[in-house]
Motif scaffolding. Sequence first.
Motif, PDB file in Angstrom:
ATOM      1  N   ARG A 185       0.859  -1.173   0.000  1.00  0.00           N
ATOM      2  CA  ARG A 185       0.000   0.000   0.000  1.00  0.00           C
ATOM      3  C   ARG A 185       0.906   1.238   0.000  1.00  0.00           C
ATOM      4  O   ARG A 185       2.040   1.193   0.457  1.00  0.00           O
ATOM      5  N   GLY A 186       0.409   2.339  -0.517  1.00  0.00           N
ATOM      6  CA  GLY A 186       1.131   3.593  -0.445  1.00  0.00           C
ATOM      7  C   GLY A 186       2.508   3.524  -1.090  1.00  0.00           C
ATOM      8  O   GLY A 186       2.676   3.062  -2.224  1.00  0.00           O
ATOM      9  N   ALA A 187       3.513   3.978  -0.341  1.00  0.00           N
ATOM     10  CA  ALA A 187       4.877   4.034  -0.869  1.00  0.00           C
ATOM     11  C   ALA A 187       5.397   2.648  -1.222  1.00  0.00           C
ATOM     12  O   ALA A 187       6.137   2.484  -2.202  1.00  0.00           O
ATOM     13  N   ASP A 188       5.018   1.640  -0.437  1.00  0.00           N
ATOM     14  CA  ASP A 188       5.483   0.279  -0.724  1.00  0.00           C
ATOM     15  C   ASP A 188       4.945  -0.211  -2.064  1.00  0.00           C
ATOM     16  O   ASP A 188       5.669  -0.827  -2.851  1.00  0.00           O
TER      17      ASP A 188
END
Length: 417
Positions: free
Chosen positions: A48-51
Amino acid sequence: MATTQADRIGTLDTVRGVAVMGILLMNIVAFAMPDAAYINPAAYGGYRGADLAVFLVNFVLFDGKMRGLFSLLFGASMLLVIERAEAKGESPARVHFSRMAWLFVFGIAHLLLLWWGDILNQYAVIGAIAYSCRHADEKTLVTRGIVLVATAWLLLAFMPLGVAAMQAGIHDPDPAKAAASAESLRTFVDAMGVPSAAHIQSEFALHRGSWAGLIAHRWSELSTSLSSTLFVGAETLGYMLFGMAALRSGMLTGGWSRARLRRWLLVCFGIGIPGYALLAAWLVSRNFGLVTVAASMAIAPPLRVLMILGWACLILLLARPGGALTERIAAAGRMAFTNYLATSIVMTTLFYGYGLGWYGTFSRAALYPVVFAMWAAMLLWSQAWLSRFRYGPFEWLWRTLARLEFQPMRGAALPAR
């Protein structure tokens, strides 16, 4: 991985330098997390997000492309060594097969003592096969390369069908057949799906444990590791033949005009990047389901070839002979063998239990400062080393063993042309 000391070709070193650095963008996950996280971000490390953003950028631009670029450069360098041996009146077979034999030894030592993801033993075996194509012309090399990549593509096409059949098979009314399907499916889940908590914990226990325990485990898995050459061999050999053709055509030696490189770049990236972007969107939309992941692996090979060639063109266009950054990258490429092994030494010391024990403690995005630090180290130390010595440490050892003759080490490396 390394060419001879004399008459080095600077463009080859520069492209190789980018490749050896770029490989770590993906390998960092294999060093730091359970195996399945390399292929499937839902397995571990966050998606999720940056990952997720980090995974998608790597998937579209780097995953498989840097290793393919490395394979292409290996093929080109291998042909260069063979042709120079012939020009000197040496036996090209003796020179080549001695190099491949010692590379295989290095690869097995790397696999057992440091890291399960070794590619050197595969390159040695596949490089030995590639020798038979040394006199083929450019067209023949390209044709054979296309056939090999197409063969790998066809083999991979059966994988999602097999996974779907296993998923259906666990509901078979025959308990024995259902159990067999469940066991086979578990292998795929552990490799590219979302492994069970118990499997993840077993990975933690292994990699956070002792060095002796890791060696024992790798020894027990050695036959499986070596058999992976059968799985990736056709595609890797295809890339090596493309590299031999790229050398013969002048692409990797400065023989192509900038206009021609730009045309190839636009075509290769113009098809490859949108194709991979669509695959990435599909993976996200299906929440990285097992069949979808397997299908994406089956679809990717033709796109990957285009991306590899596009990367080669981009690097050649951006390289500035004599420029400070280009020279440092080229130095890293001249020491690609040493830098590849040094990366394993540093990363396993950071992440495994006999070192700092960071295994499984970072999210995916948080791993990349480690990558950038390793890149900086490569760029700093490679040029400094070659200002004092003719070869990188492992290049010198490989050359000395392959030639059965002590090689001079002191003195700055000869300039590339």
